[in-house]
Structures are given as C-alpha cells and as structure tokens.
Write an enzyme that holds these catalytic residues in place. Structure first.
Site, PDB file in Angstrom:
ATOM      1  N   VAL A 216     -42.588 -70.771 -62.570  1.00 32.18           N
ATOM      2  CA  VAL A 216     -42.708 -69.486 -61.888  1.00 32.18           C
ATOM      3  C   VAL A 216     -42.073 -68.398 -62.747  1.00 32.18           C
ATOM      4  O   VAL A 216     -40.907 -68.489 -63.136  1.00 32.18           O
ATOM      5  CB  VAL A 216     -42.033 -69.541 -60.507  1.00 32.18           C
ATOM      6  CG1 VAL A 216     -42.119 -68.182 -59.818  1.00 32.18           C
ATOM      7  CG2 VAL A 216     -42.682 -70.618 -59.647  1.00 32.18           C
ATOM      8  N   LYS A 217     -42.857 -67.384 -63.024  1.00 31.08           N
ATOM      9  CA  LYS A 217     -42.405 -66.291 -63.887  1.00 31.08           C
ATOM     10  C   LYS A 217     -41.892 -65.144 -63.021  1.00 31.08           C
ATOM     11  O   LYS A 217     -42.607 -64.645 -62.144  1.00 31.08           O
ATOM     12  CB  LYS A 217     -43.580 -65.831 -64.765  1.00 31.08           C
ATOM     13  CG  LYS A 217     -43.225 -65.152 -66.060  1.00 31.08           C
ATOM     14  CD  LYS A 217     -44.501 -64.958 -66.869  1.00 31.08           C
ATOM     15  CE  LYS A 217     -44.219 -64.303 -68.201  1.00 31.08           C
ATOM     16  NZ  LYS A 217     -45.488 -64.032 -68.931  1.00 31.08           N
ATOM     17  N   VAL A 218     -40.649 -64.737 -63.275  1.00 32.14           N
ATOM     18  CA  VAL A 218     -39.978 -63.737 -62.440  1.00 32.14           C
ATOM     19  C   VAL A 218     -39.347 -62.688 -63.354  1.00 32.14           C
ATOM     20  O   VAL A 218     -38.680 -63.033 -64.328  1.00 32.14           O
ATOM     21  CB  VAL A 218     -38.877 -64.395 -61.577  1.00 32.14           C
ATOM     22  CG1 VAL A 218     -38.135 -63.356 -60.755  1.00 32.14           C
ATOM     23  CG2 VAL A 218     -39.475 -65.474 -60.669  1.00 32.14           C
TER      24      VAL A 218
ATOM     25  N   ALA B 151     -46.814 -68.889 -64.376  1.00 29.22           N
ATOM     26  CA  ALA B 151     -47.616 -68.032 -63.506  1.00 29.22           C
ATOM     27  C   ALA B 151     -46.669 -67.037 -62.847  1.00 29.22           C
ATOM     28  O   ALA B 151     -45.640 -67.424 -62.288  1.00 29.22           O
ATOM     29  CB  ALA B 151     -48.337 -68.865 -62.450  1.00 29.22           C
TER      30      ALA B 151
END
Length: 220
Positions: A85-87, A59
């Site tokens: 967590v997508k960064v 996400a």
C-alpha cells in the site's frame, strides 16, 4: 540493487518480467490514468499486475484522512498477497501507516523529500521509503544528494523491521548508477529507462563484429 518498473502498462510489465530482472512494480493514480484506467477496473488492473510480478506491487491510496487511507489500504492489500500500500508522507499518512503496519500490511511511503520525512516514515512502520530524485532536479536542486543523505540516515538505525529505500522519479541511467553506488536498495524506473540500462554502443558494436565474423565462417 533491485529493479522495479514504475508503470501501470501491462504490456511493458510483461516484457520486463520476461527478462528475468523485474523485482516489483510501483504504480500511482497518474500512471493508471495514462492507461485509460477507470475506477471500476482499478482493483482488477492491480490484480493483473500482481499475477505477472512475483515481487511487491505498490498501489496508492487517495484518501487524505487516516481512516480513509487505512480503509483503502485494507481493500488494496486484499487484492493479492504481494500488494504494497502506497501512502504519502504527511501526518495523516504516518498515522495510517502505523495502523496498516500493525495489521501486517506492507506500506511504501511515497513523496519523500527530506531526511526527517524518511526517518519518520521508517519509525511509523513503512516497509519501503521512496525518495523522489527527478522532482528535485526539476527545481534545480541535487536530487541525488538528498537521496544519499536519506540512505545514510536510515542505515544509521535499527527500526525493528526491514526498511528498503526505493529511488523514485528516476529520469535516466545516471540516476540509477548513482543510486546503486549510494546503496539504495531499489530503483523504480519507467520502461524506457529500463531499456536504456541494458544498452551500450560497445555492446552493439561487438555483436555486429561477432555476427560479421560468423558470416565469414559460414561462407568459407
């Protein structure tokens, strides 16, 4: 190679999961918007996906400053144990990735296009690195060559934690075949590509022949 689905469509995720081949899901703001998603429903939508998929569900954060990214990341990680967590790869993203990794939160660094970006993502603590293949093709560059270089470079070093390469922005079967031969750990694909991966005209022809012969047996 593991297969992830690159979508926010619940129906497609449920269908892919029923095949027994789905190892994870990647989402992004564009994919969620395509489903008519709203800000108020975003966390609940990710939670629904996590309930379907046993593996990691990426996400994406939308903040541009490290403090914002970390705060969003902590909120996303609290949704379910399998949230990743997508960064995006950028200085603020690297700093946020370091902070999130130190909290034990898995990070997928996205929008990765170069070997140095991939290496820095891994050094910052990213659990997953996502090179984009198709977007290179869009500008008449060989996305697979860039992917292969990133896989080779990352395999040269021990980062002190597991780092997996997700071949992203996959447009067709041959992207998946080449990525697998290069040693990419994961291919994240749209549902229509996943469907095509299991199809072949000789399989269809063989099935038709078997069924036709069985009809002869039944009518003998």
């Amino acid at each position: 190679m593991k297969f992830f689905l690159d979508t926010a469509n619940i129906r497609d995720i449920e269908e892919a999961a029923s095949w027994g081949v789905l190892a994870g899901v990647t989402t992004n703001p564009t994919l969620y918007a395509r489903e008519g998603g709203t800000l108020a429903d975003f966390h609940a939508h990710i939670e629904r996906i996590c309930a379907i998929v046993d593996g990691p569900v990426s996400a994406e954060t939308v903040g541009l400053k490290r403090a914002e990214i970390v705060a969003e990341g902590v909120e996303l990680a609290a949704i379910a144990p399998n949230v990743v967590v997508k960064v995006p790869v950028m200085p603020e993203g690297l700093a946020a990735t370091k902070a999130l990794a130190e909290k034990g939160i898995a990070v997928n660094m996205t929008l990765c296009f170069t070997v140095p970006q991939a290496l820095m993502a891994a050094r910052a603590g990213a659990r997953y690195v996502s090179p984009f293949i198709g977007r290179f093709d869009d500008i008449s560059e060989d996305g697979l060559e860039h992917l292969g270089n990133m896989v080779a470079a990352l395999n040269n070093y021990d980062f002190g934690h597991d780092v997996e390469v997700i071949a992203a922005s996959v447009r067709h079967n041959q992207h998946v075949v080449a990525a697998a031969l290069m040693g990419a750990d994961i291919a994240t694909v749209p549902f229509n590509v996943l469907e095509k991966l299991v199809k072949h005209p000789l399989t269809d022809r063989g099935l038709e022949s078997f069924l036709a012969d069985w009809e002869k047996v039944k009518n003998a």
